[in-house]
Design an enzyme around this catalytic site. Sequence first.
Site, PDB file in Angstrom:
ATOM      1  N   ASN A  25    -116.491  -7.001 -41.816  1.00 57.75           N
ATOM      2  CA  ASN A  25    -116.271  -5.876 -42.730  1.00 57.75           C
ATOM      3  C   ASN A  25    -115.654  -6.384 -44.035  1.00 57.75           C
ATOM      4  O   ASN A  25    -114.708  -7.170 -44.026  1.00 57.75           O
ATOM      5  CB  ASN A  25    -115.337  -4.864 -42.052  1.00 57.75           C
ATOM      6  CG  ASN A  25    -115.360  -3.514 -42.729  1.00 57.75           C
ATOM      7  OD1 ASN A  25    -115.393  -3.436 -43.963  1.00 57.75           O
ATOM      8  ND2 ASN A  25    -115.344  -2.454 -41.948  1.00 57.75           N
ATOM      9  N   ARG A  84    -112.558  34.557 -24.635  1.00 55.69           N
ATOM     10  CA  ARG A  84    -112.817  34.771 -26.058  1.00 55.69           C
ATOM     11  C   ARG A  84    -114.296  34.683 -26.398  1.00 55.69           C
ATOM     12  O   ARG A  84    -114.744  35.216 -27.394  1.00 55.69           O
ATOM     13  CB  ARG A  84    -112.036  33.755 -26.898  1.00 55.69           C
ATOM     14  CG  ARG A  84    -110.550  33.906 -26.720  1.00 55.69           C
ATOM     15  CD  ARG A  84    -109.842  33.801 -28.023  1.00 55.69           C
ATOM     16  NE  ARG A  84    -110.041  32.487 -28.638  1.00 55.69           N
ATOM     17  CZ  ARG A  84    -109.331  32.076 -29.680  1.00 55.69           C
ATOM     18  NH1 ARG A  84    -108.406  32.859 -30.197  1.00 55.69           N
ATOM     19  NH2 ARG A  84    -109.541  30.898 -30.194  1.00 55.69           N
ATOM     20  N   HIS A 114    -125.256   2.374 -37.926  1.00 51.32           N
ATOM     21  CA  HIS A 114    -124.472   1.162 -37.687  1.00 51.32           C
ATOM     22  C   HIS A 114    -123.250   1.487 -36.846  1.00 51.32           C
ATOM     23  O   HIS A 114    -122.899   2.652 -36.687  1.00 51.32           O
ATOM     24  CB  HIS A 114    -124.022   0.552 -39.025  1.00 51.32           C
ATOM     25  CG  HIS A 114    -123.013   1.380 -39.775  1.00 51.32           C
ATOM     26  ND1 HIS A 114    -123.375   2.523 -40.470  1.00 51.32           N
ATOM     27  CD2 HIS A 114    -121.669   1.257 -39.930  1.00 51.32           C
ATOM     28  CE1 HIS A 114    -122.291   3.053 -41.035  1.00 51.32           C
ATOM     29  NE2 HIS A 114    -121.238   2.304 -40.714  1.00 51.32           N
ATOM     30  N   HIS A 161    -133.131   2.266 -42.545  1.00 49.71           N
ATOM     31  CA  HIS A 161    -132.056   3.110 -43.063  1.00 49.71           C
ATOM     32  C   HIS A 161    -132.029   4.474 -42.365  1.00 49.71           C
ATOM     33  O   HIS A 161    -131.021   5.168 -42.371  1.00 49.71           O
ATOM     34  CB  HIS A 161    -132.288   3.295 -44.575  1.00 49.71           C
ATOM     35  CG  HIS A 161    -131.174   3.980 -45.300  1.00 49.71           C
ATOM     36  ND1 HIS A 161    -129.980   3.356 -45.574  1.00 49.71           N
ATOM     37  CD2 HIS A 161    -131.067   5.243 -45.787  1.00 49.71           C
ATOM     38  CE1 HIS A 161    -129.192   4.206 -46.227  1.00 49.71           C
ATOM     39  NE2 HIS A 161    -129.830   5.350 -46.355  1.00 49.71           N
ATOM     40  N   GLN A 166    -107.274  23.205 -27.536  1.00 47.54           N
ATOM     41  CA  GLN A 166    -107.735  24.468 -26.951  1.00 47.54           C
ATOM     42  C   GLN A 166    -109.221  24.609 -27.229  1.00 47.54           C
ATOM     43  O   GLN A 166    -109.714  24.176 -28.261  1.00 47.54           O
ATOM     44  CB  GLN A 166    -106.947  25.617 -27.601  1.00 47.54           C
ATOM     45  CG  GLN A 166    -107.245  27.002 -27.069  1.00 47.54           C
ATOM     46  CD  GLN A 166    -108.367  27.705 -27.832  1.00 47.54           C
ATOM     47  OE1 GLN A 166    -108.653  27.371 -28.977  1.00 47.54           O
ATOM     48  NE2 GLN A 166    -109.017  28.644 -27.180  1.00 47.54           N
ATOM     49  N   SER A 180    -119.341   6.788 -44.103  1.00 48.33           N
ATOM     50  CA  SER A 180    -119.552   6.595 -45.530  1.00 48.33           C
ATOM     51  C   SER A 180    -120.994   6.238 -45.836  1.00 48.33           C
ATOM     52  O   SER A 180    -121.416   6.273 -46.975  1.00 48.33           O
ATOM     53  CB  SER A 180    -118.621   5.495 -46.038  1.00 48.33           C
ATOM     54  OG  SER A 180    -118.784   4.338 -45.240  1.00 48.33           O
ATOM     55  N   TYR A 185    -102.188  25.254 -33.299  1.00 46.06           N
ATOM     56  CA  TYR A 185    -101.669  25.069 -31.944  1.00 46.06           C
ATOM     57  C   TYR A 185    -102.048  23.695 -31.393  1.00 46.06           C
ATOM     58  O   TYR A 185    -101.299  23.074 -30.656  1.00 46.06           O
ATOM     59  CB  TYR A 185    -102.216  26.178 -31.032  1.00 46.06           C
ATOM     60  CG  TYR A 185    -101.524  26.222 -29.695  1.00 46.06           C
ATOM     61  CD1 TYR A 185    -100.289  26.851 -29.542  1.00 46.06           C
ATOM     62  CD2 TYR A 185    -102.088  25.597 -28.576  1.00 46.06           C
ATOM     63  CE1 TYR A 185     -99.637  26.862 -28.314  1.00 46.06           C
ATOM     64  CE2 TYR A 185    -101.444  25.599 -27.354  1.00 46.06           C
ATOM     65  CZ  TYR A 185    -100.216  26.241 -27.221  1.00 46.06           C
ATOM     66  OH  TYR A 185     -99.576  26.243 -26.015  1.00 46.06           O
ATOM     67  N   ARG A 232    -116.588  37.856 -26.803  1.00 45.36           N
ATOM     68  CA  ARG A 232    -116.762  38.592 -28.062  1.00 45.36           C
ATOM     69  C   ARG A 232    -118.229  38.538 -28.453  1.00 45.36           C
ATOM     70  O   ARG A 232    -118.872  37.500 -28.317  1.00 45.36           O
ATOM     71  CB  ARG A 232    -115.938  37.928 -29.184  1.00 45.36           C
ATOM     72  CG  ARG A 232    -114.462  38.069 -28.994  1.00 45.36           C
ATOM     73  CD  ARG A 232    -113.722  37.302 -30.065  1.00 45.36           C
ATOM     74  NE  ARG A 232    -114.027  35.873 -30.012  1.00 45.36           N
ATOM     75  CZ  ARG A 232    -113.617  34.992 -30.901  1.00 45.36           C
ATOM     76  NH1 ARG A 232    -112.916  35.373 -31.939  1.00 45.36           N
ATOM     77  NH2 ARG A 232    -113.905  33.721 -30.764  1.00 45.36           N
TER      78      ARG A 232
HETATM   79 ZN   LIG Z   1    -129.574   1.336 -45.466  1.00 45.71          ZN
END
Ligand SMILES: [Zn+2]
Length: 350
Positions: free
Chosen positions: A82, A33, A173, A120, A330, A168, A323, A36
């Site tokens: 957490n 494929r 982290h 950050h 696949q 998120s 599938y 192509r």
């Molecule tokens: Zn941060």
Amino acid sequence: MTVRPRGSLSLQAAPHRRFNPLLREWVLVSPHRTERPWLGKVEKLAPSSVSQYDPGCYLCPGNERAGGTRNPNYPSTFVFDNDYPALLPHAPGGAVNEGTLIVAEGEAGNCRVGCFSPRHDLTISRMSQSGLRAVVDMWTEQFQELEKIEWVRHIQIFENRGALMGASNPHPHCQIWSNATLPNIPERELNSFEEYRNDKKSCLLCDYLQLEMQHDERIVCQNEAFAVVVPFWALWPFETLVLSKRHFAAMSDLSDAERGLLGDILRRITTRYDNIFETSFPYSMGFHQSPVNGHAHQEWHFHAHYFPPLLRSATVQKFMVGYELLGSPQRDITPEAAAQRLAAASETLS
Ligand SMILES: [Zn+2]
Ligand SMILES: [Zn+2]
Ligand SMILES: [Zn+2]
């Protein structure tokens, strides 16, 4: 219809299925494929300007988290429980079982978050050698600490990177979940490692790495202690497997030099990822380490998986649908072609 003799199977041209010996399942590969015509246009994402500190980030030093806890002004790595844990250490036991069809069990666990640095914006691919070393030390210390809890059987250290993976928060982290039973995938791998060792008196991944070194067509990069390969049975287009060259079971077995080399190999593979589509590459990655608090697991071979969702560019991703949900996974681009692209990518960020 006649069946083709085995020897004529072309892994680069004909549809075929490949066996994953770790999970003992098959993946369908459709290399024809990719013949192509493809215009080869790579869409770039506008570079996102991420600053070193974000006053609204609950992971940055000094900021307030949910529930009012304030992060310390941490200078290096930082681990905390957490605030919205998926598992609780004092979950009630007990079980439900109706005719083996409606079955449930109480499950105890811990969920922690580990910041890689106060910055950050500093992804693994951009970290210094000493910064990476601090991250590996943090993972190892967490593993050793959690292993001491007698009911913990599995310690899962993983990183979800990028909005495409549902992360998120862009602040680099990881999450560290530990629980009382083996999750599905490590349990299947454990069975495979055990059976292989019983049958062949050797290690599944030691033998596999040796084959990959001989073929040298799916190796992406390596240092003295680790090699990165696109596994023969990879499902995701640019999936990779990080293998230790020495046989050991968990981070607590890492030598001092290996801790540094683990940081080195993770920086190198993530930089290659960032460079192939010129984007901060999204992925889920995680370490598979031996179960703890049972007998010794000599069959287990330390490794890490990278599962990136991108297919052709920063904006075209692979979906596991249709599938793949009903039959088998696949892929079109072969693992060999993916390995070539990753091996050709630079280890320096532009
Ligand atoms: Zn941060
Ligand atoms: Zn091994
Ligand atoms: Zn694994």
